[in-house]
Design an enzyme around this catalytic site. Structure first.
Site, mmCIF file in Angstrom:
data_model
loop_
_atom_site.group_PDB
_atom_site.id
_atom_site.type_symbol
_atom_site.label_atom_id
_atom_site.label_comp_id
_atom_site.label_asym_id
_atom_site.label_seq_id
_atom_site.Cartn_x
_atom_site.Cartn_y
_atom_site.Cartn_z
ATOM 1 N N HIS A 15 0.849 -1.196 0.000
ATOM 2 C CA HIS A 15 0.000 0.000 0.000
ATOM 3 C C HIS A 15 0.884 1.246 0.000
ATOM 4 O O HIS A 15 0.393 2.344 0.228
ATOM 5 C CB HIS A 15 -0.935 -0.009 1.214
ATOM 6 C CG HIS A 15 -1.982 -1.097 1.145
ATOM 7 N ND1 HIS A 15 -1.706 -2.409 1.455
ATOM 8 C CD2 HIS A 15 -3.287 -1.067 0.771
ATOM 9 C CE1 HIS A 15 -2.811 -3.140 1.304
ATOM 10 N NE2 HIS A 15 -3.771 -2.350 0.883
ATOM 11 N N ASN A 16 2.177 1.072 -0.239
ATOM 12 C CA ASN A 16 3.121 2.196 -0.228
ATOM 13 C C ASN A 16 3.414 2.597 -1.685
ATOM 14 O O ASN A 16 4.030 1.825 -2.427
ATOM 15 C CB ASN A 16 4.403 1.740 0.497
ATOM 16 C CG ASN A 16 5.479 2.800 0.532
ATOM 17 O OD1 ASN A 16 5.672 3.538 -0.418
ATOM 18 N ND2 ASN A 16 6.198 2.858 1.638
ATOM 19 N N GLY A 18 5.518 4.672 -3.065
ATOM 20 C CA GLY A 18 6.939 4.758 -3.432
ATOM 21 C C GLY A 18 7.484 3.380 -3.757
ATOM 22 O O GLY A 18 8.167 3.169 -4.771
ATOM 23 N N ASP A 74 8.991 -6.184 2.413
ATOM 24 C CA ASP A 74 9.129 -5.578 3.733
ATOM 25 C C ASP A 74 10.546 -5.042 3.821
ATOM 26 O O ASP A 74 11.507 -5.746 3.497
ATOM 27 C CB ASP A 74 8.853 -6.572 4.866
ATOM 28 C CG ASP A 74 8.567 -5.819 6.154
ATOM 29 O OD1 ASP A 74 7.527 -5.136 6.216
ATOM 30 O OD2 ASP A 74 9.388 -5.868 7.088
ATOM 31 N N SER A 75 10.651 -3.803 4.222
ATOM 32 C CA SER A 75 11.951 -3.151 4.109
ATOM 33 C C SER A 75 12.113 -2.130 5.216
ATOM 34 O O SER A 75 11.173 -1.821 5.942
ATOM 35 C CB SER A 75 12.067 -2.498 2.730
ATOM 36 O OG SER A 75 10.864 -1.837 2.381
ATOM 37 N N GLY A 162 10.254 7.874 1.837
ATOM 38 C CA GLY A 162 10.700 7.407 3.151
ATOM 39 C C GLY A 162 11.987 8.089 3.607
ATOM 40 O O GLY A 162 12.096 9.327 3.620
ATOM 41 N N TYR A 163 12.987 7.269 3.967
ATOM 42 C CA TYR A 163 14.252 7.761 4.521
ATOM 43 C C TYR A 163 15.298 8.100 3.451
ATOM 44 O O TYR A 163 16.452 8.371 3.789
ATOM 45 C CB TYR A 163 14.836 6.700 5.465
ATOM 46 C CG TYR A 163 13.985 6.418 6.684
ATOM 47 C CD1 TYR A 163 14.184 7.121 7.874
ATOM 48 C CD2 TYR A 163 12.988 5.441 6.663
ATOM 49 C CE1 TYR A 163 13.409 6.853 9.005
ATOM 50 C CE2 TYR A 163 12.212 5.169 7.786
ATOM 51 C CZ TYR A 163 12.417 5.882 8.947
ATOM 52 O OH TYR A 163 11.653 5.621 10.058
ATOM 53 N N ARG A 190 16.379 -3.030 -2.848
ATOM 54 C CA ARG A 190 15.242 -3.637 -3.557
ATOM 55 C C ARG A 190 15.734 -4.278 -4.853
ATOM 56 O O ARG A 190 15.316 -5.379 -5.213
ATOM 57 C CB ARG A 190 14.217 -2.526 -3.811
ATOM 58 C CG ARG A 190 12.838 -2.971 -4.223
ATOM 59 C CD ARG A 190 11.774 -1.914 -3.936
ATOM 60 N NE ARG A 190 11.483 -1.844 -2.517
ATOM 61 C CZ ARG A 190 11.809 -0.809 -1.736
ATOM 62 N NH1 ARG A 190 12.413 0.257 -2.225
ATOM 63 N NH2 ARG A 190 11.539 -0.842 -0.450
#
Ligand code: ITT
Length: 202
Positions: A15-16, A18, A74-75, A162-163, A190
């Site tokens: 659901h992200n 990016g 998952d990251s 994100g970061y 990734r």
């Protein structure tokens, strides 16, 4: 043998936005992908303590609910001086209080504050990406990739998510947030996880 045929229909169980963008670029049109969001699939609680565990949990939930093969990611960011935090809690560090939306400017500031409080000069960090592919009510294959680098404050660049604006990969002076998306996709955690998945499944 488990293989994914070109053109096969897959659910991208994220659901992200990016991540979804990067997953689509890395799959490079090989499969027909639909998102978990477009199928109205619920987001399962990420209750596992490892990236692989949570990736498997998300892929399994999406595959069993949709009847399609599902791929999940998952990251997160692990900071060495913080004992690997935020790690699997990377998304949760972006929530200032219960119910508030994710805010990564806040999360990055929180990492900076935790580093200052640690007293450590070590700014090394790494991103991990676990990818899992699950067949409905069937087997699951999971792999993991990592990219190492260091953190730099204040955040720079708005090209990633994100970061990305605080992470400088080894061998570069720019943050992931400043890289062209294709440059990030060539070296990221990734991308490395996808390389392993390709070896295993296509
Ligand atoms: P889904 O579970 O729906 O896929 P999520 O955002 O909740 O989306 P995670 O639980 O894996 O996903 O959270 C990992 C967080 O780590 C994510 O929200 C990002 O902010 C961060 N993260 C992961 N990969 C990143 C990357 O390539 N660049 C920057 N930040 C990343």
């Amino acid at each position: 043998m488990l293989v994914l045929a070109p053109g096969q229909r897959l659910v991208a169980a994220t659901h992200n936005p990016g991540k979804a963008r990067e997953i689509a670029a890395l799959l490079d049109g090989r499969f027909e992908t639909v998102t978990a969001g477009s199928l109205g699939l619920p987001e399962p609680d990420e209750t596992e303590a490892t990236f692989i565990g949570n990736a498997v949990l998300k892929a399994r939930a999406a595959a069993d609910a949709s009847g399609l093969v599902a791929i999940a990611d998952d990251s997160g960011l692990s900071v060495v001086a913080l004992g690997g935090q935020p790690g699997v809690l990377s998304a949760r560090w972006a929530v200032a209080e219960e119910g508030a939306p994710r805010d990564f400017a806040y999360a990055m500031q929180r990492v900076n504050a935790a580093l200052a409080a640690s007293g450590s000069p070590d700014r090394s960090a790494f991103f991990t990406c676990a990818l899992a592919v699950a067949w409905p009510k069937g087997p699951v294959v999971a792999v993991e990739g990592q990219v190492h680098g260091h953190l730099s404050f204040p955040p720079r660049g708005d090209r990633g998510f994100g970061y990305d604006p605080i992470f400088v990969p080894q061998g570069d002076a720019r943050t992931f947030g400043e890289l062209d998306p294709a440059e990030k996709d060539a070296i990221s955690h990734r991308a490395l996880a996808f390389e392993k998945l390709k070896q295993a499944l296509w």
